[in-house]
Design a protein around this motif. Structure first.
Motif, PDB file in Angstrom:
ATOM      1  N   SER A   6       0.822  -1.217   0.000  1.00 48.97           N
ATOM      2  CA  SER A   6       0.000   0.000   0.000  1.00 48.97           C
ATOM      3  C   SER A   6       0.852   1.261   0.000  1.00 48.97           C
ATOM      4  O   SER A   6       0.547   2.224  -0.706  1.00 48.97           O
ATOM      5  CB  SER A   6      -0.938   0.012   1.212  1.00 48.97           C
ATOM      6  N   ALA A   7       1.910   1.256   0.788  1.00 51.29           N
ATOM      7  CA  ALA A   7       2.799   2.427   0.852  1.00 51.29           C
ATOM      8  C   ALA A   7       3.465   2.669  -0.497  1.00 51.29           C
ATOM      9  O   ALA A   7       3.492   3.801  -0.998  1.00 51.29           O
ATOM     10  CB  ALA A   7       3.856   2.233   1.936  1.00 51.29           C
ATOM     11  N   ALA A   8       3.993   1.623  -1.097  1.00 55.75           N
ATOM     12  CA  ALA A   8       4.681   1.759  -2.387  1.00 55.75           C
ATOM     13  C   ALA A   8       3.697   2.087  -3.503  1.00 55.75           C
ATOM     14  O   ALA A   8       3.967   2.935  -4.357  1.00 55.75           O
ATOM     15  CB  ALA A   8       5.445   0.481  -2.702  1.00 55.75           C
ATOM     16  N   ALA A   9       2.546   1.437  -3.491  1.00 54.29           N
ATOM     17  CA  ALA A   9       1.564   1.592  -4.569  1.00 54.29           C
ATOM     18  C   ALA A   9       0.961   2.992  -4.618  1.00 54.29           C
ATOM     19  O   ALA A   9       0.468   3.420  -5.657  1.00 54.29           O
ATOM     20  CB  ALA A   9       0.455   0.555  -4.412  1.00 54.29           C
ATOM     21  N   ALA A  10       1.018   3.728  -3.514  1.00 53.40           N
ATOM     22  CA  ALA A  10       0.423   5.065  -3.458  1.00 53.40           C
ATOM     23  C   ALA A  10       1.323   6.152  -4.043  1.00 53.40           C
ATOM     24  O   ALA A  10       0.895   7.300  -4.185  1.00 53.40           O
ATOM     25  CB  ALA A  10       0.083   5.410  -2.008  1.00 53.40           C
ATOM     26  N   VAL A  11       2.547   5.810  -4.417  1.00 52.49           N
ATOM     27  CA  VAL A  11       3.487   6.805  -4.945  1.00 52.49           C
ATOM     28  C   VAL A  11       3.006   7.294  -6.311  1.00 52.49           C
ATOM     29  O   VAL A  11       2.796   6.489  -7.223  1.00 52.49           O
ATOM     30  CB  VAL A  11       4.911   6.212  -5.049  1.00 52.49           C
ATOM     31  N   PRO A  12       2.834   8.615  -6.471  1.00 54.04           N
ATOM     32  CA  PRO A  12       2.410   9.133  -7.771  1.00 54.04           C
ATOM     33  C   PRO A  12       3.565   9.160  -8.771  1.00 54.04           C
ATOM     34  O   PRO A  12       4.731   9.286  -8.393  1.00 54.04           O
ATOM     35  CB  PRO A  12       1.943  10.552  -7.453  1.00 54.04           C
ATOM     36  N   ASP A  13       3.219   9.054 -10.037  1.00 56.70           N
ATOM     37  CA  ASP A  13       4.214   9.206 -11.091  1.00 56.70           C
ATOM     38  C   ASP A  13       4.612  10.684 -11.128  1.00 56.70           C
ATOM     39  O   ASP A  13       3.739  11.551 -11.139  1.00 56.70           O
ATOM     40  CB  ASP A  13       3.618   8.779 -12.435  1.00 56.70           C
ATOM     41  N   PRO A  14       5.914  10.996 -11.134  1.00 56.82           N
ATOM     42  CA  PRO A  14       6.323  12.409 -11.094  1.00 56.82           C
ATOM     43  C   PRO A  14       5.991  13.191 -12.366  1.00 56.82           C
ATOM     44  O   PRO A  14       5.832  14.411 -12.320  1.00 56.82           O
ATOM     45  CB  PRO A  14       7.837  12.341 -10.871  1.00 56.82           C
ATOM     46  N   GLU A  15       5.859  12.504 -13.488  1.00 55.11           N
ATOM     47  CA  GLU A  15       5.544  13.204 -14.741  1.00 55.11           C
ATOM     48  C   GLU A  15       4.045  13.289 -14.997  1.00 55.11           C
ATOM     49  O   GLU A  15       3.581  14.186 -15.685  1.00 55.11           O
ATOM     50  CB  GLU A  15       6.220  12.496 -15.924  1.00 55.11           C
ATOM     51  N   VAL A  16       3.293  12.325 -14.460  1.00 56.79           N
ATOM     52  CA  VAL A  16       1.844  12.296 -14.635  1.00 56.79           C
ATOM     53  C   VAL A  16       1.244  12.018 -13.254  1.00 56.79           C
ATOM     54  O   VAL A  16       0.876  10.892 -12.941  1.00 56.79           O
ATOM     55  CB  VAL A  16       1.422  11.213 -15.651  1.00 56.79           C
ATOM     56  N   PRO A  17       1.151  13.046 -12.396  1.00 57.80           N
ATOM     57  CA  PRO A  17       0.808  12.831 -10.990  1.00 57.80           C
ATOM     58  C   PRO A  17      -0.617  12.350 -10.710  1.00 57.80           C
ATOM     59  O   PRO A  17      -0.927  12.010  -9.577  1.00 57.80           O
ATOM     60  CB  PRO A  17       1.054  14.207 -10.353  1.00 57.80           C
ATOM     61  N   CYS A  18      -1.459  12.266 -11.732  1.00 54.52           N
ATOM     62  CA  CYS A  18      -2.818  11.770 -11.514  1.00 54.52           C
ATOM     63  C   CYS A  18      -2.846  10.254 -11.355  1.00 54.52           C
ATOM     64  O   CYS A  18      -3.845   9.697 -10.907  1.00 54.52           O
ATOM     65  CB  CYS A  18      -3.736  12.194 -12.653  1.00 54.52           C
ATOM     66  N   VAL A  19      -1.756   9.588 -11.722  1.00 53.11           N
ATOM     67  CA  VAL A  19      -1.695   8.129 -11.605  1.00 53.11           C
ATOM     68  C   VAL A  19      -0.550   7.720 -10.687  1.00 53.11           C
ATOM     69  O   VAL A  19       0.442   8.431 -10.553  1.00 53.11           O
ATOM     70  CB  VAL A  19      -1.515   7.436 -12.981  1.00 53.11           C
ATOM     71  N   THR A  20      -0.712   6.567 -10.075  1.00 46.11           N
ATOM     72  CA  THR A  20       0.331   6.037  -9.202  1.00 46.11           C
ATOM     73  C   THR A  20       1.187   5.038  -9.963  1.00 46.11           C
ATOM     74  O   THR A  20       0.835   4.607 -11.067  1.00 46.11           O
ATOM     75  CB  THR A  20      -0.277   5.318  -7.982  1.00 46.11           C
TER      76      THR A  20
END
Length: 155
Positions: A6-20
């Motif tokens: 859960s902790a890792a999966a919640a990290v947003p993509d830095p280029e497209v922050p709407c997705v993890t």
């Protein structure tokens, strides 16, 4: 284990922050090895400038959740846009980025894809540039609503 995922999966993509990273399918797994949370991460492509930032963000998220952490870069099999989850595709669309259409295939390399406008849903669109805001996206314009938008290319 689920807490580490859960902790890792919640990290947003830095280029497209709407997705993890989980939405994109680049977080492959998180497993415990001798008390260390080890996360497997597959870059979207070998030259992606965000790879190191993503790996570091996942490691920080795991450490912030109370885990010792290590990242393993998994390069085989290579990432494909087929790994983007349905939820991830919907998040991209809501953000104004057209998600990849169909499955990866040779014709995608030649831009032989009809792209749906994420704003109005029209399929009357035209590619105006092979590259959008990042190398993994192309710039399109909708002929129905006239809005420009990024299309996440099939890889």
């Amino acid at each position: 284990m689920t807490d580490a995922w859960s902790a890792a999966a919640a990290v947003p993509d830095p280029e497209v922050p709407c997705v993890t990273v989980a939405d994109l399918g680049i977080l492959r797994w998180v497993r415990m090895e001798d008390g260390v949370a080890v996360a497997g991460v597959t870059p979207t492509y070998s030259g992606c400038p965000a790879t190191l930032a993503i790996e570091m963000a996942i490691e920080v998220a795991l450490r912030d959740a109370g885990f010792e952490a290590r990242i393993e870069r998994v390069i085989s099999p290579a990432w494909t846009t087929d790994w983007i989850t349905d939820a991830g595709r919907e998040k991209l669309r809501a953000y104004g980025i057209a998600p990849p259409e169909g499955a990866v295939g040779k014709m995608a390399l030649f831009g032989e894809t009809e792209v749906t406008c994420p704003r109005c849903g029209s399929r009357d669109t035209i590619r105006i540039s092979e590259f959008g805001s990042t190398a993994c996206k192309a710039q399109y314009q909708c002929r129905a609503c006239s809005e420009p938008f990024d299309y996440f290319k099939c890889i």
